[in-house]
Structures are given as C-alpha cells and as structure tokens.
Design a protein around this motif. Structure first.
Motif, mmCIF file in Angstrom:
data_model
loop_
_atom_site.group_PDB
_atom_site.id
_atom_site.type_symbol
_atom_site.label_atom_id
_atom_site.label_comp_id
_atom_site.label_asym_id
_atom_site.label_seq_id
_atom_site.Cartn_x
_atom_site.Cartn_y
_atom_site.Cartn_z
ATOM 1 N N GLY A 1 -26.904 -24.871 -11.385
ATOM 2 C CA GLY A 1 -27.589 -25.611 -10.333
ATOM 3 C C GLY A 1 -28.091 -26.975 -10.739
ATOM 4 O O GLY A 1 -28.793 -27.627 -9.968
ATOM 5 N N LEU B 1 -27.301 -30.771 -11.454
ATOM 6 C CA LEU B 1 -26.337 -31.862 -11.351
ATOM 7 C C LEU B 1 -26.495 -32.839 -12.512
ATOM 8 O O LEU B 1 -25.520 -33.196 -13.176
ATOM 9 N N HIS B 2 -27.709 -33.301 -12.747
ATOM 10 C CA HIS B 2 -28.002 -34.225 -13.843
ATOM 11 C C HIS B 2 -29.445 -33.974 -14.294
ATOM 12 O O HIS B 2 -30.339 -33.828 -13.470
ATOM 13 N N SER C 1 -20.242 -27.039 -18.750
ATOM 14 C CA SER C 1 -21.510 -27.704 -19.057
ATOM 15 C C SER C 1 -21.269 -28.806 -20.081
ATOM 16 O O SER C 1 -20.323 -28.739 -20.879
ATOM 17 N N ARG D 1 -31.002 -31.459 -8.623
ATOM 18 C CA ARG D 1 -30.542 -30.095 -8.451
ATOM 19 C C ARG D 1 -29.606 -29.967 -7.255
ATOM 20 O O ARG D 1 -29.681 -30.751 -6.300
ATOM 21 N N LEU D 2 -28.739 -28.932 -7.333
ATOM 22 C CA LEU D 2 -27.838 -28.654 -6.213
ATOM 23 C C LEU D 2 -28.605 -28.160 -4.987
ATOM 24 O O LEU D 2 -28.256 -28.480 -3.847
ATOM 25 N N ARG E 1 -25.867 -31.406 -18.030
ATOM 26 C CA ARG E 1 -25.225 -31.176 -16.735
ATOM 27 C C ARG E 1 -24.598 -29.780 -16.740
ATOM 28 O O ARG E 1 -23.841 -29.432 -17.654
ATOM 29 N N ASP E 2 -24.907 -28.990 -15.717
ATOM 30 C CA ASP E 2 -24.336 -27.649 -15.576
ATOM 31 C C ASP E 2 -24.473 -27.237 -14.114
ATOM 32 O O ASP E 2 -25.481 -26.666 -13.694
ATOM 33 N N GLU E 3 -23.434 -27.500 -13.332
ATOM 34 C CA GLU E 3 -23.488 -27.167 -11.907
ATOM 35 C C GLU E 3 -23.541 -25.664 -11.678
ATOM 36 O O GLU E 3 -24.050 -25.204 -10.647
#
Length: 260
Positions: A132, A134-135, A102, A168-169, A127-129
């Motif tokens: 979930g 993306l930005h 993150s 979001r993813l 940001r923390d994929e």
C-alpha cells in the motif's frame, strides 16, 4: 600395673601420631590477580568497498513462479567520514502475474567525532505497492555511539530526529516529524563466517500509534576471496498499516554476494 601402662599410652600416642603426621608445608602463595589482556583493536577499514548480491528462484511445469532479488552497497571513507549508499530490489511473479515488488534506497553520511562517537544524516526511500506504499521519503539526523569495537565484534547504538512523508494507495497520506533509535551488531564467528543484525524503531510525533520497526539479520559465509553465500531475514512491521493491508512483511533470501 594398670597405672604405668595407661601413663605410657598417654605419652606414646601423641608421640607416634606426631611421627606419622606429614611435615608441615609452607602456605601456598596467593596468586596474583590476573588482568585480562586488552581487546584487540579492529584493523583499519578500507577507504572504499562495495558489494553486489543476486538471488533467483524459478519454477516451471505444474507451477510457474519467478523470484528475483538484487541489492548492493558502496561505502567511501574519506578522512573522518563514512559515506554509504545501499539499494535493494525484490520482484516475484506467479503464473505470469506480478505478486510482489519493492524497492528501497538508503544514503547515509557520518562524521567521526571520536573513536566511539559520530554524527550522521541519512535519507531513505521506499516503494511497495503490495504493502500500500506508493512512495515513502524520510530524512533523519542524529548521533551514533560504539559500545564495543574490536577485531571480533562491533556493537553500536544510534538515535535522532527527522521527517517522514508517505503517499499511500488507500487512506490519507502521512506527513510527520519523527524520532528514531536503533542498534547494530556484527560478530566474526570464524575466519570465513560473520553474523550481523540491524534494528530500527521509528515513531511519529503526530500520531502515537504510527510507529514502525525494521530489522535485518544475516549470516554470511565466505566461499572465495571474491564470493560469499548469504542467508538473510528481513522484518518490516507497521503498527498502523495502510487500511486493508497486513502489519508485517518478511523476506527470507539466500544470495550470492560479490565483494570488491
């Protein structure tokens, strides 16, 4: 004979009692009401200050993991302004696989209006994929007020309006006007130890259930004039997270802090 004796006793008993009684004392003066001394004002902060934090945990053998966290802040205080930049990065690998990563950044500029009141504007990126996200870009503007500001402690509240855009993813992205309120507390436990806690609630106007909470608490102990040891705990809660992801993320870290 009984009558004179009784008469004599009736006279002698009060006289003896009066002779044995302690002399009357003057009434105690009512102490004047003590006015508590005024709180010691805080010393003026430096015009420029910064911190750099580093935390690392690694294991090998039966289990192979690596966790790294770095963060830092820079604060400038020109006349009647406080300009803050903060950034934090966390990364975790387990058995050669990336399991957490993150990045967060915050810029805040505050104009001092009075000794207690200020107006601020801020920009935040996240940001923390693995959650979930993306930005996430958000801006906020509002006012802050110091409820207590002494040499030992600081307690302030703030609130404002802004805008948030989150990609979001999975599922639809978020684009909404927002409202937010929060509080911050700092207390000097001793000459070498300090506790801090920051709280922020953010809600969206488009969706009443799309609110989120951020809180960061930390205990810092100074080791030398340059280095300190910091124990921090961070909570991120989203009432409506990205579909398939948890509502709550927590981070616990012990970091070495350099202050300059």
């Amino acid at each position: 004979m009984k009558t004179p004796i009784l008469f004599a006793l009736l006279i002698l008993v009060p006289v003896v009692a009066a002779a044995q009684a302690p002399p009357p004392q003057a009434p105690l003066a009512t102490p004047a009401r003590m006015t508590p001394p005024p709180a010691t004002p805080p010393p003026p902060p430096p015009k420029r200050e910064g911190t750099a934090e580093f935390a690392f945990v690694g294991t090998t053998g039966n289990a192979s993991t690596q966790t790294m966290g770095v963060s830092g802040s820079v604060i400038f205080r020109p006349d009647l302004w406080v300009i803050t930049n903060k950034a934090a990065f966390v990364r975790n690998e387990s058995e050669g696989l990336l399991t957490a990563e993150s990045f967060a950044y915050l810029f805040r500029s505050e104009r001092i209006l009075t000794e207690r009141l200020g107006a601020f504007g801020e920009y935040a990126y996240f940001r923390d994929e693995f959650a979930g996200v993306l930005h996430r870009n958000s801006v906020l503007g509002g006012v802050s007020f110091k409820l207590a500001d002494t040499a030992r402690q600081l307690f302030f509240v703030d609130g404002g309006l802004g805008y948030l855009n989150e990609q979001r993813l999975i599922g639809p992205d978020i684009s909404t006007a927002t409202y937010a309120w929060g509080a911050g507390y700092r207390v000097k436990i001793s000459e070498t130890a300090e506790f801090s806690d920051d709280f922020r609630f953010t809600g969206g106007f488009d969706d009443a259930g799309g609110w989120r909470i951020y809180e960061n608490a930390a205990l810092t102990a100074r080791l030398t004039t340059l280095f300190s040891l910091k124990l921090g705990f961070t909570v991120r809660y989203e009432h409506e997270p990205v579909p398939g992801f948890e509502t709550t993320d927590t981070t616990t870290a012990i970091a070495l802090v350099a202050k300059f």
